[in-house]
Design an enzyme around this catalytic site. Sequence first.
Site, PDB file in Angstrom:
ATOM      1  CD  GLU A  30      44.373  37.297  62.804  1.00  0.00           C
ATOM      2  OE1 GLU A  30      45.518  36.939  63.101  1.00  0.00           O
ATOM      3  OE2 GLU A  30      43.873  37.119  61.675  1.00  0.00           O
ATOM      4  CD  GLU A  49      46.238  31.082  57.448  1.00  0.00           C
ATOM      5  OE1 GLU A  49      47.414  31.488  57.532  1.00  0.00           O
ATOM      6  OE2 GLU A  49      45.331  31.777  57.003  1.00  0.00           O
TER       7      GLU A  49
END
Length: 824
Positions: free
Chosen positions: A57, A379
């Site tokens: 990420e 998420e």
Amino acid sequence: MSRTRWRLGLSATALLTATAVLPAPAHAEDVTDYTITVDPAARGAAIDDTMYGVFFEDINRAADGGLYAELVQNRSFEYSTADNASYTPLTSWSVTGAAEAVNDSGRLNERNRTYLSLGAGSSVTNAGYNTGIRVEQGKKYDFSVWARAEGGTTLTVTLKDAAGTLAPARQIAVKGGWARYQATFTATRTSNRGRLAVAATNAAALDMVSLFPRDTYKNQPNGLRKDLAEKIEALRPGFLRFPGGCLVNTGSMEDYSEASGWQRERSYQWKDTIGPVEQRATNANFWGYNQSYGLGYYEYFRFAEDIGAMPLPVVPALVTGCGQNKATDDEALLKRHIQDTLDLIEFANGPATSTWGKVRARMGHPRPFHLTHIGVGNEENLPHEFYARFQKFRAAIEAKYPEITVVSNSGPDDSGTTFETAWKLNREGGVDMVDEHYYNSPQWFLQNNDRYDSYDRNGPKVFLGEYASQGNAWKNALAEAAYMTGLERNADVVKLASYAPLLANEDYVQWRPDMIWFNNRASWGSANYEVQKLFMTNVGDRVVPSRATGTPSVSGPITGAVGLSTWATSAAYDDVKVTAADGSTLLSDDFSGGAARWKQVGGGSWSVQDGQYVQTDAAAENTLVTAGDPAWKDYDLHVKATKKSGKEGFLVAFGVKDTGNYYWWNLGGWNNTQSAVEQASDGGKSTLISKAGSIETGRAYDIDIKVRGRQVTLYLDGQEWSSFTDDKPAEPFRQVVTRDAGTGELIVKVVNAQDTAARTAIDLGGAKVASRARVTTLAADQDAVNTETDTPVTPVTSTFSGVADTFTYTFPANSVTFLRISRR
């Protein structure tokens, strides 16, 4: 990433003796006895080659200023206040003479909106990242720039630092419209503080001012920083998950175009990131800086292929997460994103004659990338809204590409309402795989080794896409290692697992812990990296069932003082009373006489106002004040609380031992969307129970907490809110055994996460084995941390000659040990 987050192999080529030495043998009184019993005739779970991987990420400058090898910061003058309030188009540049950033029709192309207008006799200088541009003596560096000068100009390009030149200057003649110009430098000395300067004799327009080391990973153009890529490759990851994370599902879902107003805060959309780098879009990064997209989807796929990893991209599901929590209801936009996802699969797998396969081929890769898995969403805190959209993505993908595994997720935490709802929807929908994320304390990882033992073997498989124990000390890595033995034991359920985050530039940190740390001159693996590397390079192909005795211990009652706190909120507390189980009063405080019994150990501004104890700073986080005796047990805590202003609610603590070890009831947390009981252990937090709910401003609440032994019951306004029993042992001694089909070896993996050695009788169940084992050990003090200049957590290899059907081995204190035992 949720707010509760604080994100060496034994192969023949790796059997090098490290310079580190193992700790001295423990004294007799510092040894605990254990047994490990192996059943080699039994058949455990098969372990896929792809079980362990990495998650990339762009956080902590992991891409620009990190893995992406570009040395010039803000090369395209696209930095903006949309990225960071402090940014301008000239951030990281200094000007001598006249220069300005321009956004008009004279630009290089429509997607590259801003360029530099450089006046005659003027120059600009770039400071790079960290302390500057890093160059090494004798190495080559490739410069390029897009320039326009209708009247003609000469550009003089120099590399220098405060001590003088770092390479001979280069002169470039520019004339006419936009064109790309190149030059090569050979560094005459090494420096970490280099500056790249471009001067013009006459007026010129500049864009995409670039400097790359020639020596990139695998010498690829638009390539990757070699030392970082090689550290990732050394893990031998089975998969590469990219590009996020919160980058994927935050911001606008619109594209980067005139029709959308050239939106600069968008979700990560793969089509923005391919093609010639000068034509790629720019975007704000969720973590507070700019993304150039020089490292884009093509480069991710290429990197996955280069390191032998399965690519696993994640696309937005049109429901934002990471605190934004908004579902997009635009059906046309949803259909566009679904089509983009189908196009992505074609880009990865389609023939070179297909529409998107042709784009891949033009970029230099006519062969497919062999994509097999794709994640939709990340998420999301709105499970119903997410799943409704996920179903549409999955239906479209399975209709056209039935061979692709579509991965769902269960939100940002290991438990709670969102988690349970998401898992229920995924199970009922027959989803193939669910992505779980959690960041918890070392104690949580030691306590939850059995987490997946009870998962349904016929239900969705688990992709543990993000996990870490909230620190880079050896004690954190030990807890993660202990937990990983449980992941392997349950390899029939947990099919993929990746620690997170992967990379952190030490001068641009938004998140800790991280696996690999770096600056502009060096990189180093954390203690967590060494654990991951040891497991990832010694996986085995099948679990060999085994069992071990536990650590003799008695779990005593919850003990500790009490506390009050707030988080980005002003609140008033009153009528605090702590009563022992026998009815005697331990503490009674209505604050009529001040707050002398309370000790402030957190931030904020506390004072007694109108007979209440008030925290008035609505911006301060963790404002903990405590009172009482850390030895208190079996008590009832009552407090009256009123929210005055701010984003959240109340934090009422119990079982407070010190500032890093306590429980608190978090009422109205997570931007006043849910309440939970959290446990802090050595500074790291984990969630024990969680429910949706909010706290009203101006309303007085009666809060009661009953502690008996290790059972806790919580009451809100006289009604039982929930209860829990914290009785799971934090077992420090864990093991798993696997078999390597290629070598026939048994791999005995033992974690001893305590300050005493573990003298262990190992029974191999009648297996015929050689008498010598190859051993790799990681051992250090619990608080040891690897740094650029000191790596106390380093693998040590040795040979053990006492192997037999039954034998004894003493595992050092605070150690991870792998024994590779050959079969006869």
